[in-house]
Design a protein around this motif. Structure first.
Motif, PDB file in Angstrom:
ATOM      1  N   ALA A 135       1.040  -0.956   0.247  1.00 35.91           N
ATOM      2  CA  ALA A 135       0.128  -0.127  -0.115  1.00 35.91           C
ATOM      3  C   ALA A 135       0.490   1.331  -0.335  1.00 35.91           C
ATOM      4  N   PHE A 136       2.027   1.073   1.111  1.00 37.90           N
ATOM      5  CA  PHE A 136       2.823   2.891   0.487  1.00 37.90           C
ATOM      6  C   PHE A 136       3.945   2.565   0.053  1.00 37.90           C
ATOM      7  N   ARG A 137       4.977   3.631  -0.694  1.00 38.67           N
ATOM      8  CA  ARG A 137       6.112   3.750  -1.486  1.00 38.67           C
ATOM      9  C   ARG A 137       7.556   2.913  -1.109  1.00 38.67           C
ATOM     10  N   SER A 138       7.858   2.261  -1.366  1.00 43.67           N
ATOM     11  CA  SER A 138       9.213   1.683  -0.739  1.00 43.67           C
ATOM     12  C   SER A 138       9.708   2.913   0.123  1.00 43.67           C
ATOM     13  N   ASN A 139       9.808   4.416  -0.298  1.00 38.93           N
ATOM     14  CA  ASN A 139      10.987   4.820   0.717  1.00 38.93           C
ATOM     15  C   ASN A 139       9.967   5.355   2.083  1.00 38.93           C
ATOM     16  N   ASP A 140       8.421   5.030   1.841  1.00 35.91           N
ATOM     17  CA  ASP A 140       7.941   4.859   3.353  1.00 35.91           C
ATOM     18  C   ASP A 140       8.681   3.978   4.993  1.00 35.91           C
ATOM     19  N   THR A 141       8.509   4.970   5.517  1.00 36.31           N
ATOM     20  CA  THR A 141       8.749   3.465   6.651  1.00 36.31           C
ATOM     21  C   THR A 141       7.726   2.780   6.985  1.00 36.31           C
ATOM     22  N   VAL A 142       7.717   1.662   6.681  1.00 35.52           N
ATOM     23  CA  VAL A 142       6.806   0.983   7.419  1.00 35.52           C
ATOM     24  C   VAL A 142       7.405   0.276   8.181  1.00 35.52           C
ATOM     25  N   ILE A 164       5.815   5.761   8.133  1.00 39.40           N
ATOM     26  CA  ILE A 164       6.103   7.159   8.192  1.00 39.40           C
ATOM     27  C   ILE A 164       6.080   7.558   6.860  1.00 39.40           C
ATOM     28  N   LEU A 165       5.411   8.752   6.311  1.00 39.11           N
ATOM     29  CA  LEU A 165       5.396   9.282   4.647  1.00 39.11           C
ATOM     30  C   LEU A 165       6.116  10.684   4.272  1.00 39.11           C
ATOM     31  N   ARG A 166       7.039  10.607   4.419  1.00 38.94           N
ATOM     32  CA  ARG A 166       7.727  12.079   3.488  1.00 38.94           C
ATOM     33  C   ARG A 166       7.466  13.031   2.727  1.00 38.94           C
ATOM     34  N   GLY A 167       8.080  13.710   2.969  1.00 35.37           N
ATOM     35  CA  GLY A 167       7.473  14.549   1.292  1.00 35.37           C
ATOM     36  C   GLY A 167       6.853  14.463   0.901  1.00 35.37           C
ATOM     37  N   LEU A 168       5.232  15.132   1.693  1.00 34.05           N
ATOM     38  CA  LEU A 168       3.811  15.091   0.917  1.00 34.05           C
ATOM     39  C   LEU A 168       4.053  16.727   1.150  1.00 34.05           C
ATOM     40  N   HIS A 169       2.255  16.278   0.258  1.00 36.26           N
ATOM     41  CA  HIS A 169       2.628  17.232  -0.925  1.00 36.26           C
ATOM     42  C   HIS A 169       0.920  18.136   0.746  1.00 36.26           C
ATOM     43  N   PRO A 202      -3.161   5.833   0.555  1.00 41.04           N
ATOM     44  CA  PRO A 202      -1.920   4.897   0.191  1.00 41.04           C
ATOM     45  C   PRO A 202      -3.218   4.499   1.693  1.00 41.04           C
ATOM     46  N   ILE A 203      -3.354   4.774   2.732  1.00 43.18           N
ATOM     47  CA  ILE A 203      -5.015   4.311   3.712  1.00 43.18           C
ATOM     48  C   ILE A 203      -6.061   3.123   2.962  1.00 43.18           C
TER      49      ILE A 203
END
Ligand code: C2E
Ligand code: CA
Ligand code: CA
Length: 699
Positions: A342-349, A360-365, A373-374
């Motif tokens: 569900a989450f991008r590979s550089n999000d910390t799951v 943790i999702l970084r660099g969000l707009h 992704p939720i």
């Protein structure tokens, strides 16, 4: 000497004053010039056309420039190196001047650098008759120049050794220059349009956000993967800076790239030992905290927006307890997979422990970047999980918080996401909630309430009131009472359940209140039995949490035995939601045991939930309680009628709640309702009023 000096001066003056020269033979002119050089007040020397030393000035000798050269020696030995021979020949033949640096040891033995200039002495178009050498101590200047050259060399060496690559983009012309010999890196650091094209798509948003906030002239350091067409992973660290031109506008973009793939791999290897959860392979709590700190720092330094999501598996303990730890482990692994999907590979799951996960999702707009992704996760969760030939589904409660406000404290994020998670559970689980600031105060009030309730339970402030149930079909007598909880609050008086509803929803407190209700009701029944009060049955409300243990039937049985109250005196009221969802086996077993023992089962608030009557057929239900909202709303008469018909056709008696007036009673009776309960007959009363009420009741 003195004479010749005067002569030379005169000659020079005479020579220059006499107009075009050429009359004097070259050798003579050279000799005159030699005299002149011997008088010069600075370091100078004269070479003849054979490049032999003719004369030097006193300063030349004093400064020990080329000290081994004597008059008549070939100047090529000592004054110039072999590399300058050509220049010297050109100078003496064609009159081309040149210069070179001459290292000289001074009196103290330190090396000084002299700049020697070779100038041809000639008469206009004539061939040179001598070469004049002047020397100037340029030690300070030369050292700086040489150092710069050495630095250049060092830089180059460093670039090569560290596999560094410097890229310079001229923003006015678009010209791209590379320094450093790292061809493989260079190949992926070229771009057509946008310098960010070299960044891997998964990292691009994050880097773009960071770059956008970097002030002109400041260096930003970023780590990202290169966008390699072959799909291989190369991590680079990049130091970037945009340099302004004289007009103050951006002129050049300079990037330094370092391949950090190996370091990344090493870090990953170490991390996997210390920072990974063994079961799922996800980052553990320690790594999560580290990454969270990184996100906080990035948000503080660059105003980067980041999100935090907390995920909790609903009723995980029950699954573990009933299906076994293997099933629990399988579930957690599957959930880990779903999260990574569900989450991008550089999000910390990360798995924080037990059934608790965080992302943790970084660099969000904005919010949408987190909600998307939720939603994907929730769709994935709907898929059944197969384990050991069994298939089961799980649900999760999700709390999310977003940090974008530069004034807010990003360290509150964990608490905020927790509050949102709490809210998601509170609203019935299997849902996601995004944190809003108002939730914090609501939660604080709630926590305060739960604390007060806990203290109230200790102080035995919770009591039961009793509301009569009247049988309208068989003569209108009181057939029983519903036991309804009240909080005899020391300051606020008698409080109805809506004032402490949160306590019924709290796992721990609802169990405690359930205990109080059963104990109090049984104790009261014992007292009435002893006193000969004919109360019929007492209905006790049971919340779904009480079914969880799987031992509710035994517990009730034990209590009945202990108080010596027959099963036929007790009704339990459950809402239809206990029959739904996970744990159906436990509920149906419990209910069946109680039913078989003689305890009556009433389905409360019927019609407000989603259970279909057909579904409920598999459970032993003796009474259907029509919710008061239908009874009190005349437009719902058709529903009331249908429920009564349906209930009696299935062998259940139907009880109508919330009957407040004669008209409602008449209508219910007309449709064939069996029993009624409501203010029309009586409000819930304290137990002391019950004997009097029964004695005075006329129907
Ligand atoms: P419920 O089980 O549906 O209880 C019926 C509610 O309707 C009671 O509210 C009762 O006072 C109210 N009521 C009865 N007749 C009338 C009427 O004619 N008009 C109106 N407007 N209301 C009427 P109460 O006592 O405030 O309880 C509210 C809810 O609290 C109960 O709904 C039940 O869900 C919960 N509750 C109360 N006691 C317990 C308990 O011991 N255990 C559990 N788990 N829940 C309880
Ligand atoms: Ca009830
Ligand atoms: Ca009810």
């Amino acid at each position: 000497m003195v004479k010749s000096t005067a002569q030379a001066r005169w000659s020079l003056r005479a020579g220059s004053g006499q107009g075009p020269a050429g009359s004097e033979p070259a050798a003579t002119r050279a000799a005159h010039f030699a005299d002149f050089v011997r008088q010069m007040p600075f370091a100078a020397a004269l070479l003849d056309t054979d490049l032999c030393l003719m004369a030097v000035s006193p300063a030349w000798t004093a400064e020990a420039l080329a000290p081994e050269l004597r008059a008549g020696d070939d100047a090529r030995e000592g004054l110039v190196g072999p590399e300058d021979e050509v220049s010297l020949l050109r100078c003496v033949r064609d009159g081309e001047a040149f210069s070179r640096y001459l290292p000289v040891l001074d009196a103290t033995g330190t090396q000084r650098i002299w700049r020697t200039e070779f100038t041809a002495c000639r008469e206009s178009a004539q061939p040179p008759f001598a070469v004049m050498v002047t020397a100037r101590d340029v030690t300070g200047y030369a050292e700086a120049t040489l150092r710069a050259e050495r630095d250049q060399q060092r830089l180059r060496m460093a670039l090569e050794m560290d596999k560094l690559l410097v890229r310079e983009l001229d923003l006015t012309t678009g010209a791209l220059t590379f320094v450093g010999s790292t061809p493989e890196l260079e190949a992926f650091c070229r771009f057509e349009n946008d310098p960010l094209d070299i960044v891997h798509p998964d990292d691009r948003d994050r880097i773009a956000a960071a770059v956008a906030t970097r002030p002109l002239g400041e260096t930003g350091v970023y780590e990202f993967r290169l966008n390699r067409p072959d799909g291989q992973e190369t991590w680079v660290r990049s130091a970037s800076r945009t340099v302004a031109g004289p007009n103050g506008k951006p002129e050049r973009l300079v990037n330094l790239f370092k391949d950090i793939t190996d370091r990344r791999r090493q870090i990953e290897a170490v991390e996997s030992l210390a920072f990974r959860d063994a079961l799922t392979g996800l980052p553990n709590r320690t790594l999560f905290q580290h990454r969270f700190q990184e996100a906080v720092t990035a948000s503080e330094r660059m105003g980067e927006m980041f999100g935090l999501i907390m995920i909790d598996v609903d009723h995980f303990k029950d699954i573990n307890d009933t299906l076994g730890h293997d099933a629990g482990d399988a579930l957690l692994k599957r959930l880990a997979d779903m999260l990574q999907h569900a989450f991008r590979s550089n999000d910390t799951v990360a798995r924080l422990g037990g059934d608790e996960f965080a992302v943790i999702l970084r660099g969000l707009h904005g919010e949408a970047d987190m909600l998307r992704p939720i939603q994907v996760l929730q769709t994935l969760l709907e898929r059944p999980i197969e384990h050991a030939g069994r298939s089961f589904t799980i649900s999760a409660s999700i709390g999310a918080a977003l940090h974008g406000d530069p004034d807010a404290d990003p360290t509150h994020m964990v608490k905020n996401a927790d509050i949102a998670l709490y809210r998601a559970k509170d609203e019935g689980r299997n849902r996601s909630v995004l944190f809003q600031p108002s939730m914090r105060s609501e939660l604080e009030q709630r926590i305060e309430l739960l604390r007060d309730v806990r203290a109230g339970i200790e102080a035995k402030e919770f009591v039961l009131f009793y509301q009569p149930v009247v049988d309208v079909r068989s003569g209108g007598g009181v057939v029983g009472f519903e036991a309804l909880m009240r909080w005899a609050h020391p300051e606020q008086g008698i409080l109805a359940p809506f004032r402490f509803m949160a306590a019924f929803e709290d796992q721990d407190l609802s169990l405690k209140l359930g205990d109080v209700a059963l104990e109090t009701a049984l104790c009261q029944m014992r007292a009435w039995l002893d006193a000969g009060v004919e109360f019929g049955r007492v209905a006790v409300n049971i919340s779904s949490v009480q079914f969880r243990s799987g031992r509710l039937a035994e517990e009730i049985q034990e209590r009945l035995d202990r108080w010596g109250v027959p099963c036929e005196r007790l009704t339990i009221e459950v809402t239809e939601n206990v029959y739904m969802g996970w744990g159906t086996d436990i509920v149906s077993n419990t209910v069946r045991k109680l039913h078989d023992a003689g305890v009556m089962i009433a389905l409360d608030d019927f019609g407000t939930g989603y259970a279909s009557l057909a579904n409920l057929r598999q459970f032993p239900i003796d009474r259907l309680k029509i919710d008061k909202s239908f009874v009190q709303n005349t437009e719902d008469e058709a529903i009331v009628k249908a429920v009564i018909t349906l209930g009696s056709s299935m062998g259940m008696k139907v009880v109508a709640e919330g009957v407040e007036d004669q008209a409602q009673l008449d209508s219910l009776m007309q449709h064939g309702c069996d029993q009624v309960q409501g203010y029309h007959f009586s409000r819930p009363m304290p137990p002391t009023d019950v004997p009097g009420f029964l004695a005075g009741f006329t129907g």
